[in-house]
Design a protein around this motif. Structure first.
Motif, short mmCIF file in Angstrom:
data_model
loop_
_atom_site.label_atom_id
_atom_site.label_comp_id
_atom_site.label_asym_id
_atom_site.label_seq_id
_atom_site.Cartn_x
_atom_site.Cartn_y
_atom_site.Cartn_z
N ASP A 224 54.63 -20.88 0.00
CA ASP A 224 54.99 -22.29 -0.08
C ASP A 224 53.77 -23.13 -0.47
O ASP A 224 53.90 -24.12 -1.21
CB ASP A 224 55.55 -22.79 1.26
CG ASP A 224 56.90 -22.16 1.57
OD1 ASP A 224 57.54 -21.66 0.63
OD2 ASP A 224 57.30 -22.18 2.74
N GLY A 225 52.59 -22.74 0.03
CA GLY A 225 51.38 -23.48 -0.30
C GLY A 225 51.04 -23.37 -1.77
O GLY A 225 50.68 -24.37 -2.41
N SER A 226 51.14 -22.17 -2.34
CA SER A 226 50.86 -22.01 -3.76
C SER A 226 51.88 -22.73 -4.61
O SER A 226 51.55 -23.34 -5.64
CB SER A 226 50.82 -20.52 -4.14
OG SER A 226 52.07 -19.90 -3.87
N THR A 256 42.70 -20.61 -9.25
CA THR A 256 42.84 -19.19 -9.60
C THR A 256 41.51 -18.44 -9.58
O THR A 256 41.47 -17.26 -9.94
CB THR A 256 43.46 -19.06 -11.00
OG1 THR A 256 42.68 -19.80 -11.95
CG2 THR A 256 44.90 -19.58 -11.01
N ASP A 257 40.45 -19.11 -9.19
CA ASP A 257 39.12 -18.49 -9.18
C ASP A 257 38.76 -18.02 -7.78
O ASP A 257 38.52 -18.84 -6.89
CB ASP A 257 38.08 -19.49 -9.68
CG ASP A 257 36.72 -18.86 -9.90
OD1 ASP A 257 36.52 -17.71 -9.46
OD2 ASP A 257 35.85 -19.50 -10.52
N THR A 265 43.71 -17.20 -1.53
CA THR A 265 44.29 -18.36 -2.22
C THR A 265 44.47 -18.08 -3.71
O THR A 265 45.54 -18.36 -4.28
CB THR A 265 43.40 -19.60 -2.03
OG1 THR A 265 43.31 -19.91 -0.64
CG2 THR A 265 43.98 -20.80 -2.78
N ALA A 266 43.44 -17.53 -4.33
CA ALA A 266 43.52 -17.25 -5.76
C ALA A 266 44.64 -16.26 -6.07
O ALA A 266 45.38 -16.42 -7.05
CB ALA A 266 42.19 -16.71 -6.27
N GLN A 267 44.77 -15.26 -5.23
CA GLN A 267 45.82 -14.26 -5.46
C GLN A 267 47.21 -14.84 -5.29
O GLN A 267 48.12 -14.59 -6.08
CB GLN A 267 45.63 -13.08 -4.51
CG GLN A 267 46.57 -11.91 -4.79
CD GLN A 267 46.30 -10.74 -3.88
OE1 GLN A 267 46.29 -10.88 -2.66
NE2 GLN A 267 46.06 -9.58 -4.46
N VAL A 318 44.85 -10.65 -9.51
CA VAL A 318 45.92 -9.68 -9.20
C VAL A 318 45.63 -8.32 -9.83
O VAL A 318 46.55 -7.53 -10.05
CB VAL A 318 47.29 -10.21 -9.67
CG1 VAL A 318 47.62 -11.53 -8.99
CG2 VAL A 318 47.33 -10.39 -11.20
N LYS A 319 44.36 -8.04 -10.10
CA LYS A 319 44.00 -6.83 -10.84
C LYS A 319 44.37 -5.53 -10.11
O LYS A 319 44.53 -4.49 -10.75
CB LYS A 319 42.51 -6.82 -11.14
CG LYS A 319 41.62 -6.81 -9.89
CD LYS A 319 40.15 -6.91 -10.26
CE LYS A 319 39.27 -6.96 -9.02
NZ LYS A 319 37.84 -7.10 -9.36
#
Length: 403
Positions: A224-226, A256-257, A265-267, A318-319
């Protein structure tokens, strides 16, 4: 997105440009204090607050250096100056300017070309006007100009001026320092190293447990936060103005960093962004895939490069998940990445660098690794002559591809 034509609030008659990039040898700061001794020719200019749109420039012949690189591949990317314009009478010089009295214009041009490559700065050279249009890896647009000094005291030397035109980044001070020092033949290694570290890792200093024993890490962000963050950016994208888009992309680049926001958070944001049905993701893909007309290219260039950078950030986040992209998105983006890599000898070097980053995290799901390898080798060769960041990234991706 098909009708999106963002405009920057600035105009300039840049005239015909020759798109090339650095080579040569050089070395990097002196700001206002360096210009202080030049009081007599510049006294009347320092009090002016505006720059004339088209100041008349008197061109004076300048001795050229015969020490040009012997390699034709290298000389192709030299700033080649036969003359520089005399400083216009009513031209208020920036504080970021220096006076070089012991070097020829050709020598200075070679030094500047070299340091721009080392700094991974895109450069478009205009030999006729002795000017370089530059874009740093962090998206700052600026100009480097050369002028012949005015009056009997200064006509024997060359003035080098750096003008920031659009954008801001923390490393711009070091970029300016390196350029001005290089013009004077001073060492630039320290400034170049700081810029390279800034470009590769914008890491926020972490507080150790010893400094704050009561600290407990926050819970992982919810989906929900993203979603909430991306909805905010979607509202910014609804306004088609350049500044709003630029700010939205800057925000998305931070979200995204992993180095700035943390891996969790980035993921979370990246997973939602790479969802084929995500509105912000669709806008991002449109910026990357859809080609603009030549007149629009200058206006959307920064936005497209930022979009490629964000895509690379998201893929890095997401690597560990394979495939990193849905097959539909991958087949849509793959030709664009290859085109950027194979066309790296165009002015679009930052785009090629970020395309190489995208390939680094998606090559495992590719059906023709040989085509990727060929494109990366082209980009690496161009990077060796023109752009240190592109060379490093292409080599890194090639090493992973050939393991």
């Amino acid at each position: 997105m098909s009708n999106f034509k963002p405009k920057k609030h600035m105009e300039e008659d840049d005239g015909p440009s020759r798109k090339v990039a650095p080579g040569g040898g050089g070395a990097g700061i002196s700001f206002a204090p360096m210009m202080a001794p030049m009081s007599s020719p510049f006294e009347n200019m320092s009090s002016m607050n505006t720059r004339p749109g088209k100041a008349a420039a008197m061109t004076a012949p300048v001795q050229t250096s015969s020490a040009a690189p012997s390699s034709s591949n290298t000389s192709q990317f030299q700033w080649q100056l036969d003359s520089v314009p005399t400083l216009p009478e009513f031209h208020p010089l920036e504080r970021t300017a220096v006076f070089c009295e012991t070097a020829t214009a050709a020598q200075i041009a070679s030094r500047v070309s070299t340091v721009l490559r080392q700094l991974s700065v895109e450069a478009s050279y205009n030999d006729e006007k002795a000017r370089v249009r530059c874009t740093s890896a962090s998206g700052v647009e600026f100009r480097v100009r050369l002028y012949r000094g005015r009056g009997p005291e200064y006509r024997h030397g060359v003035i080098v001026e750096v003008q920031r035109r659009f954008g801001y980044s923390i490393d711009f001070h070091d970029i300016t320092q390196a350029i001005l020092d290089a013009a004077q033949g001073l060492p630039t290694a320290a400034a170049v190293k700081r810029v390279a570290l800034s470009n590769s890792s914008n890491v926020i200093p972490m507080v150790s447990d010893a400094e704050d024993e009561d600290y407990s890490p926050p819970p992982p962000p919810s989906s929900d936060g993203s979603c909430s963050s991306l909805k905010m950016i979607a509202k910014m994208f609804a306004n088609r103005g350049y500044d709003t888009y630029y700010l939205g992309l800057q925000t998305l680049a931070s979200l995204t960093d992993p180095a700035r926001m943390g891996a969790a958070t980035a993921q979370s944001v990246s997973k939602e962004l790479l969802n084929p049905d995500n509105e912000v993701g669709e806008t991002l893909v449109d910026l990357i895939v859809k080609k603009q007309g030549q007149d629009d290219e200058d206006n959307v260039f920064n936005l497209r490069v930022m979009a490629l950078s964000i895509m690379a950030n998201a893929l890095e986040a997401v690597k560990d998940e394979q495939p990193a992209l849905s097959p539909v998105l991958y087949e849509l983006l793959r030709p664009v990445w290859i085109e950027e890599l194979k066309g790296a000898d165009s002015p679009n070097l930052l785009a090629a660098q970020h395309a190489a980053r995208c390939v680094e995290y998606t090559w495992k799901q590719d059906h023709d690794a040989g085509e990727l390898q060929d494109a990366l080798e082209v980009a690496q060769e161009v990077g060796q002559a023109r752009h240190a960041g592109l060379e490093r990234q292409a080599r890194k991706t090639l090493d992973n591809l050939m393991i």
